[in-house]
Motif scaffolding. Structure first.
Motif: not given
Length: 328
Positions: A27-33, A183-197
């Motif tokens: 039921k909980k989806n927050y905490g422990i990141f 175009r091909p060759g473009v580098k993109l930064i991204r972050y994905i967070s997970m909680e209660n995992c």
């Protein structure tokens, strides 16, 4: 003998930086990141359009129009990939389950719905929603839009297979349209967070990130267009301020862009010793690849999560037990 990854997971669980599945409150989806740092590189043409078919999603930053990839572009593709892989092994995804068309609550009892969140649009007690445990950043190009995009002219075909035309034979105003491509060759930064995992959820999430190679529109025609490289995974008991925007902002300000190093540095500064990178990360990714290539292992992993949902199902929805007792 314990595997390298078993030792790592046990350490993280002992330090309460990763939860054991039996200790997770569904039921909980927050905490422990935890946060996953990724560099995604276009290896084919990428259509990143918004509601207007001939527009690329972009925004002006520091006097230059730059590509913006909304979170849902990443999330939608990776969710679809995981769902497809779990369907292949059988017994994990309910046969009646159809993405975005769920009308029975029980169909949400699957790992994809648990990790990415889901909802049922059924009536009465069948109407239900589950919050996602994964939260995606938006991504931004370092380069200006003009340097990394190209437009190609296409024509719309009529039902006869010829170009759309008026009765007098002239082409219709909507007979031609421009499709903008990254175009091909473009580098993109991204972050994905997970909680209660738990470790099971983390492994499936990494499988989705590592295995997805098609993003944006027309991927059935254009084929693979993206390669993801997971740079580091950070663990903490509270959320950190690291984001795609905060990292790319440094590149815009400095005029220098080394995405792999920038993600590694920002993750190290934020998480310190609670960081998986280099050899430990390679061991984890190898385990993820083995999981993806072994239907039996993947099915077992999925069943662990399904069984957990099954055992907690009534409590999850705050439902009374269906078992009736006789009162004399």
């Amino acid at each position: 003998m314990k595997s390298r990854m078993s030792e790592i997971f046990e350490r993280l669980e002992k330090e309460k930086l990763l939860l054991k599945l039996e200790d997770i409150d569904l039921k909980k989806n927050y905490g422990i990141f935890l946060k996953i740092g990724v560099v995604s590189e276009t290896v084919g043409f990428f259509i990143n359009r918004n509601n207007e078919a001939t527009e690329l999603t972009s925004e002006n930053f520091q006097g230059s129009e730059r590509l913006v990839v909304p979170a849902q572009k990443w999330r939608g593709a990776e969710r679809s990939y995981l769902l497809s892989e779990l369907r292949k092994v059988g017994g994990i995804i309910p046969a009646e389950y159809s993405r975005n068309m769920v009308v029975k609550k029980k169909l949400l009892k699957n790992p994809s719905s648990l990790i990415f969140g889901d909802s049922s649009t059924g009536t009465g007690t069948e109407a239900a929603g589950m919050a996602s445990r994964m939260f995606y950043d938006w991504s931004y190009s370092y380069e200006s839009l003009a340097k990394i995009t190209v437009r190609y002219l296409h024509n719309s075909l009529s039902e006869e297979g010829t170009i759309l035309h008026e009765e007098n034979g002239t082409p219709k105003s909507n007979a031609f349209y421009n499709v903008p491509y990254v175009r091909p060759g473009v580098k993109l930064i991204r972050y994905i967070s997970m909680e209660n995992c738990s470790r099971e959820m983390l492994l499936l999430a990494l499988m989705a990130i590592n295995g997805t190679t098609r993003y944006g529109a027309r991927t059935a025609i254009l084929g693979d267009n993206m390669m993801n490289s997971i740079v580091a995974i950070g663990f903490s008991k509270q959320e950190t301020s690291v984001s795609s925007y905060s990292t790319i902002m440094k590149a815009w300000n400095s005029g220098s862009y080394d995405p792999q190093k920038m993600v590694a540095d920002d993750m190290h500064n934020a998480y310190g010793k609670n960081l998986l990178n280099k050899e430990e990360l390679r061991s984890l990714i190898n385990e993820v690849n083995e999981l993806r290539q072994s239907p039996d292992q993947l099915r077992s992993m999925g069943l662990v999560l399904v069984n957990k949902m099954d055992s907690d199902w009534s409590e999850f929805w705050n439902e009374k037990s269906s078992v009736k007792t006789n009162k004399n």
